[in-house]
Write a protein that holds these residues in place. Sequence first.
Motif, short mmCIF file in Angstrom:
data_model
loop_
_atom_site.label_atom_id
_atom_site.label_comp_id
_atom_site.label_asym_id
_atom_site.label_seq_id
_atom_site.Cartn_x
_atom_site.Cartn_y
_atom_site.Cartn_z
N GLU A 102 77.30 -70.80 -8.32
CA GLU A 102 77.43 -69.43 -7.84
C GLU A 102 78.87 -69.13 -7.40
N LEU A 103 79.54 -70.14 -6.90
CA LEU A 103 80.90 -69.94 -6.39
C LEU A 103 81.96 -70.06 -7.48
N GLY A 104 81.54 -70.45 -8.69
CA GLY A 104 82.47 -70.53 -9.80
C GLY A 104 83.19 -71.86 -9.94
N PHE A 105 82.60 -72.93 -9.43
CA PHE A 105 83.19 -74.26 -9.53
C PHE A 105 82.23 -75.20 -10.26
N LYS A 106 82.78 -76.19 -10.93
CA LYS A 106 81.98 -77.09 -11.76
C LYS A 106 81.51 -78.29 -10.95
N PRO A 107 80.20 -78.42 -10.75
CA PRO A 107 79.70 -79.61 -10.06
C PRO A 107 79.60 -80.79 -11.02
N ILE A 108 80.16 -81.91 -10.62
CA ILE A 108 80.02 -83.15 -11.38
C ILE A 108 79.32 -84.14 -10.46
N VAL A 109 78.07 -84.46 -10.80
CA VAL A 109 77.20 -85.23 -9.91
C VAL A 109 77.06 -86.66 -10.41
N PHE A 110 77.18 -87.60 -9.49
CA PHE A 110 76.92 -89.01 -9.79
C PHE A 110 75.70 -89.45 -8.97
N GLU A 111 74.66 -89.88 -9.67
CA GLU A 111 73.43 -90.32 -9.03
C GLU A 111 73.14 -91.77 -9.42
N ARG A 112 72.98 -92.62 -8.43
CA ARG A 112 72.77 -94.04 -8.68
C ARG A 112 71.46 -94.31 -9.40
N GLY A 113 70.47 -93.47 -9.18
CA GLY A 113 69.14 -93.69 -9.72
C GLY A 113 68.91 -92.99 -11.05
N LYS A 114 67.64 -92.95 -11.44
CA LYS A 114 67.25 -92.40 -12.73
C LYS A 114 66.73 -90.97 -12.58
N ASN A 115 66.52 -90.31 -13.72
CA ASN A 115 65.93 -88.98 -13.67
C ASN A 115 64.45 -89.09 -13.27
N VAL A 116 63.84 -87.94 -12.98
CA VAL A 116 62.49 -87.97 -12.40
C VAL A 116 61.47 -88.63 -13.32
N GLN A 117 61.62 -88.43 -14.62
CA GLN A 117 60.65 -89.03 -15.53
C GLN A 117 60.77 -90.55 -15.54
N ASP A 118 61.99 -91.05 -15.66
CA ASP A 118 62.18 -92.50 -15.75
C ASP A 118 61.91 -93.20 -14.43
N ARG A 119 62.04 -92.48 -13.33
CA ARG A 119 61.74 -93.08 -12.02
C ARG A 119 60.29 -93.55 -11.92
N ARG A 120 59.40 -92.90 -12.64
CA ARG A 120 57.97 -93.21 -12.53
C ARG A 120 57.68 -94.68 -12.83
N ARG A 121 58.39 -95.23 -13.82
CA ARG A 121 58.16 -96.63 -14.18
C ARG A 121 58.55 -97.56 -13.03
N ASP A 122 59.61 -97.21 -12.33
CA ASP A 122 60.04 -98.05 -11.21
C ASP A 122 59.11 -97.92 -10.02
N LEU A 123 58.51 -96.76 -9.84
CA LEU A 123 57.52 -96.60 -8.77
C LEU A 123 56.26 -97.40 -9.10
#
Length: 517
Positions: A102-123
Motif C-alpha cells: 500500500e505504501l509503494g515499497f517492495k517487501p522481500i520476505v525470508f521465512e525459515r519454514g515452509k508454505n502452509v501446504q508443505d507444513r502439514r507433512r511436518d506437523l
Amino acid sequence: MIRNIQVRLSLEEAEVENMLEQKIALHLGLPASEFTFKILRKSIDARKPTIYFNYKLAVYMKGETLDKTEYTFDYQDVSKAKAIHIIGFGPAGMWAALRCLELGFKPIVFERGKNVQDRRRDLKAINQDHVVGEDSNYCFGEGGAGTYSDGKLYTRSLKRGDVRRIFESLVHHGAKEDILVDAHPHIGTNKLPKIVQNMRETILKFGGEVHFNTRVTDFNIRDNRLKSIVLQNESEIAVERVILATGHSARDIFELLHKKKVALEAKSYAMGVRVEHPQEIIDSIQYHCSGHRNTLLPAASYSLVEQVKGRGVYSFCMCPGGFIVPAATAPGEVVVNGMSPSKRNNLFANSGIVVEINVDKDIPKYEHFGALKGLEYQKDLERLAFTSGGRTQTAPAQRLTDFVEGRLSTDLNPTSYQPGLKSAPLHSLLPKLIGSRLRTGFKAFGEKMHGYYTAEANIVGVESRTSSPVTIPRTKTLEHVQIKGLFPCGEGGGFAGGIVSAAMDGERCAEAAVVGL
C-alpha cells in the motif's frame, strides 16, 4: 438517518425465525418493510440461568445504503520499487508486507519454514512419529504459530492500532464476515491456512517476494548500522531497512543478537501447564445446563485469573472444542499449545493455565545468562517435560485433582493430544515457583466455576511459549535503540501477544521503516 441500537434476545426467542427483525421493529415502532439492518456486534451473556444474545445494530431507513466495509486496500505494483526486507512470515511479517504494498515499497520476505501446504507433512511427523523439524513445525512456517494453532482473533490491544482494519483485511482475503461482529472472533485452524495462502498470493501478485526454507543466519553490522544479512546457503543480501518479525520461538535469533552484543532485555512472561476437560463439563458450568448444550450456543469458553503469592495465575489461549498440540521447535523438548477448528466441535476443552514469571526477581540462579535468563529457564522446563514424558513427544500428565493433592495418577483421562500422555508427578517435578501457585490457583478456579476442579480433567506439561522471554528494545520511531535500519517487530520483539496485535505492529513497523527512503 442511520441509527445505532442495542437489542437482546433470550435463547428461546433466538430460536424463533425473524425474531431479531421483530424486536428491531418493536424498538423503532416501525414495520419491518421500512428498514434494513447490519449487525455491528454480537455477544452472549450467560452469567445467569437465562441466556441472552446481545446485538449492537446499525439500522438503515428505507432507501438508505447499507455500508459493508470501512476500508479499501490499495495495493500497488511494487515490482520495481525500493525494497524493505522482512525476516519472518507470521502475522507481523505478513501484515508488514501487505502494508508495504500500500505504501509503494517492495517487501522481500525470508521465512525459515515452509508454505502452509508443505507444513502439514511436518506437523504429521511430530504428531505421529515424534520427529521435530527445527524449521517447520507448529511455530515456524508460513503464517507463523497462529496458522495451525487456532486462529483466535480476540485482543485487548485496542490502543496499538486499528483492529477493524486487520479484521477487514482477513475478510478481504477470504475469512467469513462473522469475525467483524463476534465479540470473540475466531477463524479456526482448518480455515486459516487458505487465508494465509491468499495473502501470500496478494504479495506476489503486486510484485513482492516471499522466500521459504530461507533461514537468516547472520547480521553484518558496521558503525551501528545493519548493512547486510546472511542466509543459510551463505549468500549475503545487502539491506537498508529490515523488519525483524521472527516470532517468540526464534531462539537462534536471540542468541545471535546476544553474541553480537546487540542490545536485548530479559522480559517477564508466563509458564505453566495446559488443562483439558470434557467440553460437556465446561458447557454445563457456563450455560447452567446438563447434558448437551442448545445448538444455537457455541462450545463454551472461560477466562480465569487469581493472584497467588504476588503473581498472577491465569488461563491463556483457551480453546473450546479443541485439541492440544505439540509445539516444540527442537529435539529434546516438549511444549504444548492449544487449537480449535472453526466449528469448535471436538469433545474436549483445553486452556493454558500459567504463572507470571518476574525475570528480575524469580530466577536468580539464571542471572548469569543476562538478557537470555528467561529463555534459559524456559528451555530447562521444556527439557524437564521431555525427560519426564519418556524422551519422545509424549507429554507428562496428571489428573487435575491428583496434581493438586500431590499424588501420582494411576491412570489418565482420554485426551486430544495425539502423541499421547504419560503419567508423571508434575506436582513434584515443576519448580515450586510455578507448581505451588498452580495448585492454589486450581483450587480457587474450582470455587469460581463449580465443577471445574474435577478428576475428569488432565493437566499436561508444559505450556511455556506464551510470549517471548526477550525484548528487542526499540525507540519511539520503532527502530532498534542501537542498530540503525533494524525494526524489531511483533511477538519476537516483545511487542505483541497474538495474531491481531502482531498484525497491527507489523503495519506500524512497515510505516516506520519506509520513512526517509
